[in-house]
Design a protein around this motif. Structure first.
Motif, short mmCIF file in Angstrom:
data_model
loop_
_atom_site.label_atom_id
_atom_site.label_comp_id
_atom_site.label_asym_id
_atom_site.label_seq_id
_atom_site.Cartn_x
_atom_site.Cartn_y
_atom_site.Cartn_z
N PRO A 112 -15.02 50.45 9.36
CA PRO A 112 -15.65 50.41 10.69
C PRO A 112 -15.19 49.22 11.52
O PRO A 112 -14.99 49.34 12.74
N ALA A 113 -15.03 48.05 10.90
CA ALA A 113 -14.55 46.89 11.65
C ALA A 113 -13.12 47.11 12.12
O ALA A 113 -12.76 46.75 13.24
N GLN A 114 -12.28 47.70 11.25
CA GLN A 114 -10.91 48.02 11.65
C GLN A 114 -10.91 48.97 12.84
O GLN A 114 -10.14 48.80 13.79
N GLN A 115 -11.77 49.98 12.78
CA GLN A 115 -11.83 50.95 13.88
C GLN A 115 -12.26 50.28 15.18
O GLN A 115 -11.75 50.60 16.26
N ALA A 116 -13.21 49.34 15.08
CA ALA A 116 -13.63 48.60 16.27
C ALA A 116 -12.48 47.78 16.83
O ALA A 116 -12.27 47.71 18.05
N LEU A 126 -2.12 47.82 23.65
CA LEU A 126 -1.22 47.88 22.49
C LEU A 126 -1.27 49.27 21.86
O LEU A 126 -2.31 49.92 21.84
N ARG A 127 -0.12 49.68 21.33
CA ARG A 127 -0.03 50.98 20.67
C ARG A 127 0.89 50.87 19.46
O ARG A 127 1.67 49.93 19.32
N GLY A 128 0.78 51.86 18.58
CA GLY A 128 1.70 51.99 17.47
C GLY A 128 1.68 50.81 16.51
O GLY A 128 0.64 50.24 16.20
N ALA A 129 2.88 50.45 16.02
CA ALA A 129 3.01 49.41 15.01
C ALA A 129 2.50 48.06 15.53
O ALA A 129 1.93 47.28 14.76
N ARG A 130 2.69 47.81 16.81
CA ARG A 130 2.23 46.53 17.35
C ARG A 130 0.70 46.45 17.29
O ARG A 130 0.13 45.41 16.97
N ALA A 131 0.05 47.56 17.59
CA ALA A 131 -1.41 47.60 17.50
C ALA A 131 -1.87 47.43 16.06
O ALA A 131 -2.83 46.70 15.78
N ALA A 132 -1.20 48.10 15.13
CA ALA A 132 -1.55 47.99 13.71
C ALA A 132 -1.38 46.56 13.21
O ALA A 132 -2.23 46.03 12.48
N ASP A 133 -0.27 45.91 13.61
CA ASP A 133 -0.04 44.52 13.20
C ASP A 133 -1.14 43.61 13.74
O ASP A 133 -1.61 42.70 13.04
N ALA A 134 -1.56 43.85 14.97
CA ALA A 134 -2.61 43.02 15.57
C ALA A 134 -3.92 43.18 14.80
O ALA A 134 -4.59 42.20 14.49
N SER A 194 -9.44 29.49 16.02
CA SER A 194 -8.29 30.14 15.40
C SER A 194 -8.23 31.63 15.74
O SER A 194 -7.15 32.16 16.05
N VAL A 195 -9.37 32.31 15.70
CA VAL A 195 -9.37 33.75 16.02
C VAL A 195 -9.04 33.97 17.49
O VAL A 195 -8.29 34.89 17.85
N ARG A 196 -9.59 33.12 18.36
CA ARG A 196 -9.31 33.27 19.79
C ARG A 196 -7.82 33.05 20.09
O ARG A 196 -7.21 33.83 20.83
N ALA A 197 -7.24 32.01 19.50
CA ALA A 197 -5.83 31.73 19.75
C ALA A 197 -4.94 32.86 19.23
O ALA A 197 -3.99 33.29 19.90
N LEU A 198 -5.26 33.35 18.03
CA LEU A 198 -4.48 34.44 17.46
C LEU A 198 -4.61 35.70 18.31
O LEU A 198 -3.61 36.37 18.61
N THR A 199 -5.83 36.01 18.72
CA THR A 199 -6.06 37.22 19.52
C THR A 199 -5.33 37.15 20.85
O THR A 199 -4.69 38.13 21.26
N GLU A 200 -5.41 36.03 21.51
CA GLU A 200 -4.73 35.90 22.81
C GLU A 200 -3.22 36.05 22.65
O GLU A 200 -2.56 36.67 23.50
N ALA A 201 -2.66 35.49 21.56
CA ALA A 201 -1.22 35.62 21.34
C ALA A 201 -0.85 37.07 21.04
O ALA A 201 0.17 37.58 21.54
N LEU A 202 -1.66 37.76 20.26
CA LEU A 202 -1.35 39.14 19.89
C LEU A 202 -1.49 40.11 21.06
O LEU A 202 -0.74 41.08 21.15
N LEU A 203 -2.45 39.83 21.95
CA LEU A 203 -2.68 40.75 23.06
C LEU A 203 -1.80 40.45 24.27
O LEU A 203 -1.75 41.26 25.21
#
Length: 208
Positions: A112-116, A126-134, A194-203
């Protein structure tokens, strides 16, 4: 005055509370019956034997961990809210989470968390492999941070401690850094940082 008939949910809640406080080894049918003020036969009637009770607790934990409701105005803010929920829930029930893991249901518990997270990275474009990696990078960051955090909490007292190792002489070119490292870490702040920095970089979109 006679109490209302015992329910299966009351038995499971009492068992979960006992495991949260003392671990699975402390969960006995006799001890649970004593906590509930009932006969052992009543416990068996509602949940079966101890192994069936443990299975029911694991299933209950998996379902409770599925109650992920992100909040926030942007995908990044909602992802951060998912991270905070997961950290809080995982920290709040380590023994129950360990039982889930031992029964090979960890991936199902995190679904459920992954789906969220998938919903939010899609909302960010984001889509595809990039979304999965994120999604996986964020999940690994959450769980990895929690493992390091719990390891630090359980480790024996350090001598010298981190705070003893840092003073202005240790970093003469950055005394403010030395002072900051001499103070106890704030896990909650570091987790969000750490989560904020990672999320901003991934998105971030290419060229941002």
């Amino acid at each position: 005055m006679a109490r209302n008939p015992l329910t299966r949910e009351e038995v499971l809640e009492a068992a979960a509370s006992l495991v949260r406080r003392h671990g699975p080894a402390a969960l006995t049918m006799r001890g649970l019956a004593a906590d509930l003020g009932t006969a052992v036969t009543s416990i068996y009637w509602h949940v079966g034997n101890r192994e069936s009770l443990l299975d029911a607790l694991v299933e209950r934990t998996v379902q409770e961990m599925g109650a992920v409701r992100p909040v926030g105005r942007t995908p990044a803010a909602r992802i951060l809210s998912v991270a905070r929920i997961l950290r809080r829930e995982l920290r709040g029930r380590p023994h129950l989470i360990a039982m889930v893991h031992e029964r090979g249901l960890t991936e199902r518990m995190f679904l459920p968390a992954q789906q969220a997270l998938v919903h939010e990275v899609h909302a960010a474009g984001l889509r595809g492999a990039r979304a999965a990696d994120a999604v996986r990078a964020i999940q690994f960051q959450i769980v990895g941070f929690l493992l390091v955090e719990r390891n630090r909490e359980r480790s024996p007292a350090q001598s010298p401690a981190e705070g003893d190792l840092w003073d202005p002489a240790t970093a003469p070119d950055d005394p403010a850094l030395a002072r900051a490292l001499s103070r106890p870490a704030d896990p909650e702040r570091l987790f969000l940082l750490s989560v904020r920095a990672l999320t901003e970089a991934l998105l971030a979109r290419p060229g941002d």
